[in-house]
Design an enzyme around this catalytic site. Structure first.
Site, PDB file in Angstrom:
ATOM      1  CG  ASP A 113      -0.158  -0.188   2.527  1.00 52.64           C
ATOM      2  OD1 ASP A 113       1.066  -0.378   2.473  1.00 52.64           O
ATOM      3  OD2 ASP A 113      -0.782  -0.165   3.606  1.00 52.64           O
ATOM      4  CB  SER A 114       4.456   1.801  -0.688  1.00 51.20           C
ATOM      5  OG  SER A 114       5.346   2.879  -0.839  1.00 51.20           O
TER       6      SER A 114
END
Length: 341
Positions: free
Chosen positions: A73-74
């Site tokens: 989810d960066s």
């Protein structure tokens, strides 16, 4: 000692400052938001400010491939993928953990943007409260260097970007933000008693502290650590400011006091509480402003709870810098859907 690299103009700036009228009345304190979530669409958030300098150096060095690291989810990985596509570069992303069955959120966008994603279960989860100081600034460094060697073997020219853009070069982006905010105040924006930002690696906080000295930005700089322990973040901020002074020759001092609002750490999307997700829904309906569940929701919660306990704790006029992350909402669609009913 060397001059900073030329800054690329990647962010849509200056970003606006908006007052949250209903929340301000409820808390008895003027709460404003600087909308750094509007620095772009795919490039949105604080990461693109850091990438203006990191990718600027990459281009000076003749790089054709950007390499970075992060969880699925960066925001940082998605921003690197977006900037690489925009500039005609390749992007290689070292993703923490196993390949997911379905792409979602930031990872889906990174894949749509053409990033080469490599999955590394040995990296473990995103750095969290129990990890040591060396992992605050340079997690995944060994994996990224191995990927860089692979690119060089193919005849490419890699440039490694530290996870989240951490370090003194990325922090220059928030010196620029401090200069921008100082100019906005000079031209009529409110003069804030306190400026609050969410803190992961501490780089944005370090940049604001340096910009406060270099640009005469008024007000205290406060951050809310949301991944690493407060003491680790404080150490990282001190190291980052010291490294910038040594590398770029800034005529400033390492701050003796670094103000953090502690107690809001988590370890990623699975760690988001129903209380935090409920606060996202409440603020969206109260002010038309969306936060992300991993970073800004925790940071904003720290700000609101501090003011609820003591409306005078941060002065009468406070600015929260919204560092983006909207796309992280979508992997939590099931839980958010229940709360939205």
């Amino acid at each position: 000692m060397s001059a900073p690299p030329a800054r690329l103009e990647l962010a849509l700036a200056p970003t606006p400052i908006l007052k949250l009228d209903r929340l301000s009345r409820r808390l008895g304190v003027e709460v404003h938001v600087k909308r750094d979530d509007l620095t772009g669409l795919l490039e949105s958030g604080n990461k693109v400010r850091k990438l203006e300098f990191l990718v600027g150096e990459a281009l000076q060095q003749g790089a054709d491939t950007l390499i970075t690291c992060g969880p699925p989810d960066s925001n940082g990985c998605r921003a690197v993928a977006a900037v690489a596509a925009r500039l005609g570069l390749h992007a290689v992303l070292a993703i923490r953990g196993e390949r997911p069955a379905v792409y979602d959120g930031n990872l889906l966008l990174a894949r749509l943007l053409g990033a080469d994603t490599r999955y590394h279960s040995e990296l473990g989860p995103e750095p969290g409260p129990d990890l040591g100081p060396e992992l605050v600034l340079e997690p995944g460094a060994g994996v990224m260097e191995a990927l860089a060697a692979e690119v060089r073997e193919r005849g490419g020219r890699p440039y490694v970007i530290p996870e989240s853009g951490a370090g003194e070069l990325g922090a220059l982006g928030y010196i620029e933000c401090a200069v921008e905010l100082s100019e906005q105040i000079h031209h009529g924006a409110p003069r804030f008693d306190t400026i609050v930002i969410t803190s992961g690696s501490g780089g944005s906080h370090a940049g604001l502290l340096m910009g406060k000295q270099l640009a005469g930005l008024p007000g205290e700089i406060v951050s809310v650590p949301v991944t690493a322990p407060a003491e680790r973040v404080r150490e990282a901020i001190v190291r980052t400011v010291g490294a910038a002074i040594q590398r770029f020759g800034f005529a400033i001092e390492v701050p003796k006091a670094i103000h953090l609002l502690d107690g809001y750490q988590g370890a990623g999307p699975a760690d988001a509480t129903d209380e935090e997700l409920g606060a996202i829904v409440t603020l969206a309906r109260e002010e038309g402003l969306l936060l992300d569940p991993i970073y800004t929701a925790k940071g904003f919660r720290g700000l609101v709870e501090t003011l609820a306990r003591d409306p005078k704790a941060l002065g009468q006029r406070v600015c929260f810098i919204h560092t983006g992350g909207l796309f992280s909402l979508f992997p939590l669609r099931d839980r958010l859907s229940r709360l939205a009913q």
